[in-house]
Enzyme design. Structure first.
Site, PDB file in Angstrom:
ATOM      1  N   SER A 156       0.777  -1.062   0.166  1.00 14.74           N
ATOM      2  CA  SER A 156       0.199  -0.012  -0.029  1.00 14.74           C
ATOM      3  C   SER A 156       0.789   1.238   0.081  1.00 14.74           C
ATOM      4  O   SER A 156       2.108   1.033   0.461  1.00 14.74           O
ATOM      5  CB  SER A 156      -0.917  -0.032   1.364  1.00 14.74           C
ATOM      6  N   TYR A 169      -3.287  -1.352   9.970  1.00 16.14           N
ATOM      7  CA  TYR A 169      -3.252  -1.854   8.597  1.00 16.14           C
ATOM      8  C   TYR A 169      -1.966  -1.341   7.936  1.00 16.14           C
ATOM      9  O   TYR A 169      -1.200  -2.080   7.306  1.00 16.14           O
ATOM     10  CB  TYR A 169      -4.338  -1.295   8.002  1.00 16.14           C
TER      11      TYR A 169
END
Length: 263
Positions: A156, A169
């Protein structure tokens, strides 16, 4: 979702880049995973669709794979359980004979405004689903992968530019990028390539289900391109990294972020 994410259902055209390969894709029922499954099938791969519990969505993904003339193996289960990770790979080998491509894409996130708001169990579950599952999947799959095979982790933009409200996350996404870089060096002598893809804001079901409405409404607007990406815009990168056209690409983290830099 309104609008519905574009996973390439009506647009992706294959060119035989993955003919007769066997691909395992986690989180393949929707979003980026579905887009990759559709693209891989149209490029000629048989696809194992790993998902948690959205049975109708997984069935839709399988239908697109089968409409492309390829085999779809649909496997439900919780990847936070190490045994399920091992069972998923065993099922793949039993039904399709080997693993040529492993895409570790399934993820969990939840928006929290402070450290105190993050339950201990949520931290543990995020680590288990996003990061530990990749370890267990790779460990199970590598003995069934030959030279030319590919492992792809979904990292990400948060891997080095973390959103403070997505701390667990973001931590896992940084670890995925690091783990892929380690594996690329470890497995290179076996001819197995390992890379990660770093998406920016992408319009998937994960977004409205894990973010407050005010953040959903402006999701992706702060990118240089001024919008969120669509899953279909990620799929070609996953195809390249899985294909023989990416034969010298290993240890990379490929940014697909709408202009946000990933260093």
């Amino acid at each position: 979702m309104d609008p519905e994410p574009d996973c390439g259902e009506d647009s992706y055209q294959g060119h035989g880049r993955l003919t007769d390969k066997v691909a395992v894709i986690t989180g393949a029922d929707s979003g980026i995973g579905r887009a990759v499954a559709i693209a891989y099938a149209r490029e000629g791969a048989d696809v194992v669709i790993s998902y948690l519990e959205e049975h109708d969505d997984a069935a839709d993904t399988a239908r697109y794979v089968e409409e492309a003339g390829r085999r779809a193996v649909v496997v439900a289960g919780d990847l936070s359980d190490p045994q399920h990770c091992r069972d998923l790979i065993a099922r793949t080998v039993e039904e399709l004979g080997r693993v040529d491509v492993l895409v570790c894409n399934a993820a969990y996130q939840m928006t929290r405004e402070s450290l105190e708001e993050i339950p201990d169990e949520e931290w543990d579950h995020t680590i288990a689903t996003n990061l530990s599952a990749m370890f267990h999947l790779c460990k199970a799959a590598v003995p069934h992968m030959g030279s030319g095979s590919s492992i792809i982790g979904s990292s990400s933009v948060n891997s080095d530019n973390p959103n403070p409200t997505l701390a667990p996350y973001a931590a896992t996404k940084a670890a995925i990028a690091n783990f892929c870089a380690s594996l690329a060096q470890m497995l290179g002598k076996q001819g197995i390539r390992v890379n990660s893809v770093a998406p920016g804001p992408v319009w998937t079901p994960l977004i409205p289900s894990t973010m407050p409405p005010e953040k959903v409404a402006e999701f992706g607007a702060d990118t240089p391109l001024g919008r969120a990406g669509q899953p279909a815009e990620l799929a070609p990168v996953y195809v390249l990294l899985a294909s023989d056209e990416g034969s010298y690409v290993s240890g990379a983290r490929v940014a697909v972020t709408g202009g946000r830099p990933v260093l």
